[in-house]
Design a protein around this motif. Structure first.
Motif, mmCIF file in Angstrom:
data_model
loop_
_atom_site.group_PDB
_atom_site.id
_atom_site.type_symbol
_atom_site.label_atom_id
_atom_site.label_comp_id
_atom_site.label_asym_id
_atom_site.label_seq_id
_atom_site.Cartn_x
_atom_site.Cartn_y
_atom_site.Cartn_z
ATOM 1 N N ASN A 72 0.827 -1.215 0.000
ATOM 2 C CA ASN A 72 0.000 0.000 0.000
ATOM 3 C C ASN A 72 0.859 1.262 0.000
ATOM 4 O O ASN A 72 0.545 2.228 -0.698
ATOM 5 N N GLU A 73 1.929 1.253 0.790
ATOM 6 C CA GLU A 73 2.836 2.412 0.803
ATOM 7 C C GLU A 73 3.428 2.664 -0.580
ATOM 8 O O GLU A 73 3.513 3.804 -1.030
ATOM 9 N N LEU A 74 3.840 1.587 -1.235
ATOM 10 C CA LEU A 74 4.422 1.713 -2.571
ATOM 11 C C LEU A 74 3.400 2.269 -3.559
ATOM 12 O O LEU A 74 3.713 3.168 -4.347
ATOM 13 N N VAL A 75 2.184 1.761 -3.501
ATOM 14 C CA VAL A 75 1.138 2.240 -4.415
ATOM 15 C C VAL A 75 0.862 3.722 -4.163
ATOM 16 O O VAL A 75 0.767 4.512 -5.114
ATOM 17 N N GLU A 76 0.752 4.116 -2.905
ATOM 18 C CA GLU A 76 0.517 5.534 -2.592
ATOM 19 C C GLU A 76 1.649 6.408 -3.124
ATOM 20 O O GLU A 76 1.409 7.454 -3.726
ATOM 21 N N ARG A 77 2.885 5.974 -2.899
ATOM 22 C CA ARG A 77 4.035 6.745 -3.376
ATOM 23 C C ARG A 77 4.031 6.840 -4.900
ATOM 24 O O ARG A 77 4.196 7.911 -5.476
ATOM 25 N N ASP A 78 3.819 5.680 -5.548
ATOM 26 C CA ASP A 78 3.845 5.668 -7.010
ATOM 27 C C ASP A 78 2.675 6.453 -7.608
ATOM 28 O O ASP A 78 2.830 7.106 -8.644
#
Length: 140
Positions: A72-78
């Motif tokens: 989820n963190e990666l998706v938010e960042r991306d």
């Protein structure tokens, strides 16, 4: 795509997918052509068993479920990068795939319970439930 996707060494894709499925969900194996399963042992002998129970050792589902916060963190960042025209949706897709792939590989190495059966430990020479030759890990 992420999963058991490639054959490794002399292990066919179908074989590796069967190993993955059996470990992911567990299985009970019964003889088909006689009263016993015949298990070849490392020393050249054989053991006869009425059945084998392989416990569930979820590494695919746990790889994702236990890593969902990082995903989820990666998706938010991306997504933020996409909004700023710094990244494409396809690159987000690739980033998520790589992270999930790594999480699954990590789970294969980290999963130590349920332990191998004594006969398996005797054959493998170790109690490392999801690692034998390393082919499953490499197939992800």
């Amino acid at each position: 795509e992420v999963g058991v996707m490639i054959p490794v060494g002399n292990k066919s894709l179908a074989f590796l997918q069967m190993i993955a499925t059996v470990n992911e969900f567990g299985a009970e194996i019964y003889p088909k052509n006689g009263p016993y399963l015949v298990i070849p042992m490392k020393d050249g002998s054989f053991r006869r068993l009425k059945h084998v129970k392989i416990p569930e050792r979820s590494f695919l589902r746990d790889g994702i479920d236990l890593g969902i916060f990082r995903i989820n963190e990666l998706v938010e960042r991306d997504l933020s990068c996409i909004m700023n025209s710094e990244l494409t949706a396809y690159e987000l897709y690739e980033d998520v795939g790589r992270l999930i792939q790594q999480r699954i590989k990590d789970e294969i190495k980290l999963k130590v319970t349920p332990h191998n059966a004594p006969i398996t430990i005797e054959n493998k020479g170790k109690d490392d439930p999801l690692v034998d030759t390393g082919a499953l890990h490499k197939s992800i």
